[in-house]
Design a protein around this motif. Structure first.
Motif, PDB file in Angstrom:
ATOM      1  N   TYR A  50       0.818  -1.212   0.000  1.00 49.38           N
ATOM      2  CA  TYR A  50       0.000   0.000   0.000  1.00 49.38           C
ATOM      3  C   TYR A  50       0.855   1.267   0.000  1.00 49.38           C
ATOM      4  O   TYR A  50       0.441   2.284  -0.556  1.00 49.38           O
ATOM      5  CB  TYR A  50      -0.962  -0.025   1.186  1.00 49.38           C
ATOM      6  N   MET A  51       2.034   1.232   0.619  1.00 44.61           N
ATOM      7  CA  MET A  51       2.897   2.410   0.532  1.00 44.61           C
ATOM      8  C   MET A  51       3.361   2.629  -0.901  1.00 44.61           C
ATOM      9  O   MET A  51       3.447   3.768  -1.376  1.00 44.61           O
ATOM     10  CB  MET A  51       4.100   2.272   1.472  1.00 44.61           C
ATOM     11  N   ALA A  52       3.672   1.548  -1.605  1.00 48.29           N
ATOM     12  CA  ALA A  52       4.054   1.688  -3.008  1.00 48.29           C
ATOM     13  C   ALA A  52       2.885   2.242  -3.823  1.00 48.29           C
ATOM     14  O   ALA A  52       3.072   3.069  -4.726  1.00 48.29           O
ATOM     15  CB  ALA A  52       4.507   0.337  -3.558  1.00 48.29           C
ATOM     16  N   ASP A  74     -13.022  -5.169  -5.064  1.00 43.07           N
ATOM     17  CA  ASP A  74     -12.668  -6.445  -4.432  1.00 43.07           C
ATOM     18  C   ASP A  74     -13.426  -7.552  -5.156  1.00 43.07           C
ATOM     19  O   ASP A  74     -14.619  -7.763  -4.928  1.00 43.07           O
ATOM     20  CB  ASP A  74     -13.042  -6.399  -2.947  1.00 43.07           C
ATOM     21  N   GLU A  75     -12.744  -8.235  -6.041  1.00 41.10           N
ATOM     22  CA  GLU A  75     -13.354  -9.285  -6.842  1.00 41.10           C
ATOM     23  C   GLU A  75     -12.297 -10.328  -7.174  1.00 41.10           C
ATOM     24  O   GLU A  75     -11.095 -10.057  -7.071  1.00 41.10           O
ATOM     25  CB  GLU A  75     -13.919  -8.697  -8.130  1.00 41.10           C
ATOM     26  N   LYS A 129      -8.069  -7.211   2.410  1.00 47.35           N
ATOM     27  CA  LYS A 129      -8.561  -7.855   1.200  1.00 47.35           C
ATOM     28  C   LYS A 129      -7.390  -8.288   0.307  1.00 47.35           C
ATOM     29  O   LYS A 129      -6.659  -7.454  -0.233  1.00 47.35           O
ATOM     30  CB  LYS A 129      -9.485  -6.899   0.430  1.00 47.35           C
ATOM     31  N   ASN A 130      -7.224  -9.592   0.162  1.00 46.08           N
ATOM     32  CA  ASN A 130      -6.086 -10.113  -0.599  1.00 46.08           C
ATOM     33  C   ASN A 130      -6.174  -9.783  -2.080  1.00 46.08           C
ATOM     34  O   ASN A 130      -5.152  -9.510  -2.731  1.00 46.08           O
ATOM     35  CB  ASN A 130      -5.997 -11.627  -0.426  1.00 46.08           C
ATOM     36  N   THR A 131      -7.390  -9.819  -2.637  1.00 48.39           N
ATOM     37  CA  THR A 131      -7.512  -9.563  -4.072  1.00 48.39           C
ATOM     38  C   THR A 131      -7.137  -8.126  -4.415  1.00 48.39           C
ATOM     39  O   THR A 131      -6.559  -7.861  -5.469  1.00 48.39           O
ATOM     40  CB  THR A 131      -8.946  -9.847  -4.537  1.00 48.39           C
ATOM     41  N   VAL A 132      -7.472  -7.193  -3.544  1.00 53.79           N
ATOM     42  CA  VAL A 132      -7.116  -5.795  -3.788  1.00 53.79           C
ATOM     43  C   VAL A 132      -5.608  -5.606  -3.688  1.00 53.79           C
ATOM     44  O   VAL A 132      -4.989  -4.914  -4.516  1.00 53.79           O
ATOM     45  CB  VAL A 132      -7.856  -4.869  -2.808  1.00 53.79           C
ATOM     46  N   ALA A 133      -4.990  -6.218  -2.683  1.00 49.35           N
ATOM     47  CA  ALA A 133      -3.530  -6.127  -2.554  1.00 49.35           C
ATOM     48  C   ALA A 133      -2.846  -6.702  -3.786  1.00 49.35           C
ATOM     49  O   ALA A 133      -1.850  -6.158  -4.269  1.00 49.35           O
ATOM     50  CB  ALA A 133      -3.069  -6.858  -1.294  1.00 49.35           C
ATOM     51  N   ALA A 134      -3.389  -7.800  -4.311  1.00 50.83           N
ATOM     52  CA  ALA A 134      -2.803  -8.406  -5.509  1.00 50.83           C
ATOM     53  C   ALA A 134      -2.911  -7.461  -6.697  1.00 50.83           C
ATOM     54  O   ALA A 134      -1.956  -7.310  -7.478  1.00 50.83           O
ATOM     55  CB  ALA A 134      -3.490  -9.730  -5.808  1.00 50.83           C
ATOM     56  N   GLN A 135      -4.084  -6.819  -6.856  1.00 52.46           N
ATOM     57  CA  GLN A 135      -4.253  -5.890  -7.971  1.00 52.46           C
ATOM     58  C   GLN A 135      -3.324  -4.684  -7.837  1.00 52.46           C
ATOM     59  O   GLN A 135      -2.719  -4.233  -8.818  1.00 52.46           O
ATOM     60  CB  GLN A 135      -5.709  -5.434  -8.029  1.00 52.46           C
ATOM     61  N   MET A 189       3.998 -12.522  -3.623  1.00 53.62           N
ATOM     62  CA  MET A 189       4.794 -11.784  -2.636  1.00 53.62           C
ATOM     63  C   MET A 189       3.979 -10.709  -1.939  1.00 53.62           C
ATOM     64  O   MET A 189       4.286 -10.314  -0.810  1.00 53.62           O
ATOM     65  CB  MET A 189       6.014 -11.162  -3.304  1.00 53.62           C
ATOM     66  N   VAL A 190       2.878 -10.222  -2.578  1.00 49.14           N
ATOM     67  CA  VAL A 190       2.089  -9.161  -1.959  1.00 49.14           C
ATOM     68  C   VAL A 190       1.384  -9.648  -0.700  1.00 49.14           C
ATOM     69  O   VAL A 190       0.951  -8.831   0.122  1.00 49.14           O
ATOM     70  CB  VAL A 190       1.053  -8.600  -2.957  1.00 49.14           C
ATOM     71  N   LEU A 191       1.265 -10.971  -0.537  1.00 43.46           N
ATOM     72  CA  LEU A 191       0.618 -11.517   0.652  1.00 43.46           C
ATOM     73  C   LEU A 191       1.630 -12.001   1.679  1.00 43.46           C
ATOM     74  O   LEU A 191       1.271 -12.715   2.618  1.00 43.46           O
ATOM     75  CB  LEU A 191      -0.323 -12.661   0.258  1.00 43.46           C
ATOM     76  N   GLY A 192       2.901 -11.631   1.514  1.00 44.72           N
ATOM     77  CA  GLY A 192       3.898 -11.936   2.538  1.00 44.72           C
ATOM     78  C   GLY A 192       4.535 -13.296   2.401  1.00 44.72           C
ATOM     79  O   GLY A 192       4.755 -13.975   3.402  1.00 44.72           O
TER      80      GLY A 192
END
Length: 741
Positions: free
Chosen positions: A378-380, A394-395, A425-431, A460-463
């Motif tokens: 999110y900082m990026a 979120d989809e 929300k994992n899908t949003v972080a992935a997007q 990697m976005v989910l750690g």
């Protein structure tokens, strides 16, 4: 006159002149050989003189027996109280004739198998070490003999310099000239360090097994001999499995070198070796085990009794220990690191019980951070132009064959960035990661002090990259410090017992990592996570910002956050990485965080967060360049990879501008006006965010109806179809890192 039989002028002179001259290269080769021989002879003479002079200056055998290795260290807390006194622990001197043969054979087989054949230094061992270095690119095999180790332990320090190695070699040769092999081995076994403050085999035997060295069995001898390589790592009280594995290696070496038979090795049952119970240990030792090795760098030449004044707060340490013990699930371990705003370590807990295991999970263990890693995602995104109020969807998504899922497979449809972060929300972080680039996310983590390897695969976005607790805590501390680099440290100063200051900690020069609007935005998101999101259990009655993290199958649980200038990271899980039923970052770790932080912040004033996202005043158009922030506000990397400070480019004799470009608005008291944070969403939206059926344009999974989706305007400043990022691992850059990692 008699006639000459030999023609005039046909003597030896003409014969020598007619002889062919030697080739140029042969003449130079001969000269090099002569000069080389001369230099070698001169070197041998110098070495012989040095060894002879050193031998005459060596103390007597009785003097060496009575001398003690080690240093008395008094460790003090931040308030000056004494935390612990550390110093050498010596048992009784064991003459060579009384040392069990299994012990001498174990140490020789492990440390110096050619001990009886060399003269103090082992040319074959050195050559073998160099060959391994050439073949593997790493120094995996040492060339130091037992005699060299003895010389280093008695007369030198552990600095890795050629001068020290040269002195070590000369001392080893002198020791071999003055004393017998048995005498040297007796000195070595009675003086070498075996860990836990124990010097010599008798101290080690009494510490680990509760009996004198004369009673050491073959299995116990193998364990003790294995400690020399890495006393803290192979200590049977630190890691029983590692100690037994190392002992098996020692037994194998003894068989290979003919010290014992294979049948004797097979008869040893290391599981039946009884260990003595340790007393007088507590969680403070996790901190001292991390901080004190830094003295080798801070004061490499000092051997005087010293007092080490640390940053540790005794009350906070007790509170941290209690919080971990009370909240760690049964069968799981816990770790906690707490930093002040300048990086001072206020508390450190590396496990639930130091006596059972002194392995420091706060500084040494590498575990997946789960959603706590979304801090960098999110900082990026914020740096790339997103704001907390921007709309995202979120989809279900698929990126390069990877399809992330939310908890419970619930999808909320159109939501804002703030809520997507708060409900993890994992899908949003992935997007977002795919849009800004996975390499950009990795770069953000590097900026904030993550030193472990980072992969740039979509997951990697989910750690999925492993991290250390102290590094994650450091990263969140950087956010609390308004986007400045924070370097953890544990030693404030070192003095002699007479009060002479030998070392004083100096703060690092300020280094801004991200512009102010990124800090304000991520603080907004972190605060919402605690107020209404997954981190509600971390509330302590004052503003808190933080993030939960949970890995697949509940193997790891995290909570990292800050309040009132204190940043604390908590991890829980099993050492064997097996699942822990019910372990979630928002449960036990968040509760431990709250239990500790209530005490830690009790005497500090309440601090409200500045979450107002103020984009640069000079922004005219909402394009990509504008959202990067004012280049004069912070360091950046140019196209050639160079770190650039734009505020000084082409300027001389001009003061550096404030990091935020413009002064913050202030009230009559000079403080930033404070107020309650805005709610993340209303009750109706919370139902949609958690995927509940509301009958107002959503489906069972929370997906928006087509009519609602058509009302979402596309984001003009982001590339709709990013170029796929190749999978790779980002190597650690030269980010300052605290010693002892």
């Amino acid at each position: 006159m008699a006639r000459r039989d030999t023609p005039r002028g046909s003597g030896s002179g003409r014969s020598s002149r007619s002889r062919k001259a030697k080739p140029f290269w042969r003449r130079w080769l001969g000269r090099l050989f002569v000069w080389g021989l001369a230099f070698a002879l001169l070197g041998a003479i110098v070495l012989g003189v040095a060894v002879a002079m050193t031998e005459r200056s060596l103390p007597s055998y009785q003097s060496l027996k009575s001398s003690q290795t080690g240093q008395m260290i008094v460790v003090r807390a931040n308030d000056g109280s004494e935390l612990v006194t550390l110093g050498p622990s010596y048992g009784k001197w064991v003459p060579y004739a009384q040392i069990p043969k299994t012990m001498t054979e174990a140490i020789v087989s492990t440390e110096d198998r050619r001990y009886r054949d060399h003269f103090g230094i082992d040319p074959l061992g050195i050559a073998r070490s160099i060959m391994v270095r050439v073949e593997t690119g790493h120094w995996r095999q040492g060339g130091s003999t037992i005699t060299q180790q003895l010389a280093r332990n008695i007369f030198l320090n552990n600095s890795k310099t050629f001068a020290r190695k040269a002195r070590e070699a000369v001392l080893a040769l002198a020791l071999e000239q003055k004393f017998s092999k048995d005498q040297i081995l007796e000195l070595y076994l009675n003086k070498v360090y075996f860990g836990g403050g124990a010097y010599g085999i008798d101290a080690a035997s009494r510490k680990f097994f509760g009996h004198p060295a004369q009673q050491l069995t073959l299995g116990e001898s193998a364990i003790v001999a294995g400690l020399v390589k890495a006393p803290s790592h192979y200590s049977p009280t630190a890691d029983a499995e590692a100690g037994k594995e190392r002992a098996h290696v020692v037994l194998g070496l003894m068989v290979r070198h003919g010290a014992i038979t294979q049948a004797q090795a097979d008869a040893v049952n290391l599981d039946k070796v009884k260990l003595a119970k340790e007393t007088g240990q507590n969680s403070v030792r996790y901190f001292t085990d991390w901080a004190l090795p830094q003295l080798d760098v801070l004061l490499p030449e000092n051997d005087k009794p010293i007092e080490v004044w640390t940053t540790l707060d005794p009350g906070m340490q007790r509170a941290a220990t209690a919080a971990i013990k009370a909240n760690a699930p049964k069968g799981a371990q816990g770790a906690l690191v707490s930093l002040d705003r300048d990086g001072a370590v206020l508390a450190m807990v590396g496990g639930t019980d130091y006596v059972t295991s002194n392995y420091n999970r706060a500084t040494d263990a590498m575990r997946q951070p789960g959603s706590a890693w979304k801090l960098f995602v999110y900082m990026a995104a914020l740096e790339a132009g997103y704001t907390p109020d921007d709309r995202v969807v979120d989809e279900p998504v698929t990126i390069d064959g990877w399809s992330p899922k939310n908890a419970g497979n619930h999808y909320a449809g159109a939501i804002d960035v703030r809520s997507a972060f708060a409900y993890s929300k994992n899908t949003v972080a992935a997007q977002l990661g795919n849009e800004v680039g996975f390499a950009a996310v990795a770069g953000m983590a590097r900026r904030f002090g993550i030193t472990t390897p980072i992969n740039t695969m979509p997951a990697m976005v989910l750690g999925s990259s492993e991290v250390r607790v102290i590094d994650m805590t450091r990263a969140f501390a950087g956010v609390e410090a308004k986007g400045q680099l924070v370097t953890p440290y544990g030693i404030r100063k070192v003095t002699t017992t007479d009060g002479e200051v030998l070392y004083q900690h100096q703060p690092n020069p300020p280094q801004v990592l991200v512009p102010p609007y990124v800090v304000a935005g991520i603080t907004d998101l972190l605060q919402t996570t605690v107020n209404t999101g997954t981190g509600r259990a971390a509330q302590i009655g004052r503003p808190v910002a933080g993030k939960t993290g949970t890995t697949s199958s509940d193997k790891d649980g995290w909570f990292v956050g800050f309040s009132s200038g204190i940043t604390t990271g908590v991890w829980m899980g099993r050492d064997d990485a097996k699942p822990v039923p019910g372990l979630h970052g928002g449960a036990a770790p968040a509760r431990a965080f709250a239990a500790y932080m209530r005490y830690a912040t009790a005497k500090r004033p309440v601090e409200h967060f500045d979450t107002e996202v103020k984009l640069p005043q000079w922004q005219l158009e909402p394009d990509d360049e504008a959202y990067q922030g004012d280049p004069g506000d912070y360091y950046y990397v140019d196209e050639q990879g160079n770190l650039v400070d734009p505020s000084h480019a082409g300027q001389q004799d001009q003061p550096q501008r404030p990091a935020d470009g413009q002064p913050l608005p202030s009230g009559p008291d000079g403080l930033v006006p404070a107020g309650p944070p805005p709610p993340a969403a209303g009750e109706d939206f919370l139902d949609r965010a958690t995927g509940k059926q509301d009958g107002q344009g959503t489906t069972q999974t929370g997906a928006l109806s087509p009519d609602v989706k058509r009302n979402i305007a596309p984001r003009p400043r982001m590339a709709p179809t990013p170029t796929p990022i190749p999978t790779r691992t980002v190597a650690p850059p030269s980010v300052p890192r605290p010693s002892g990692y």
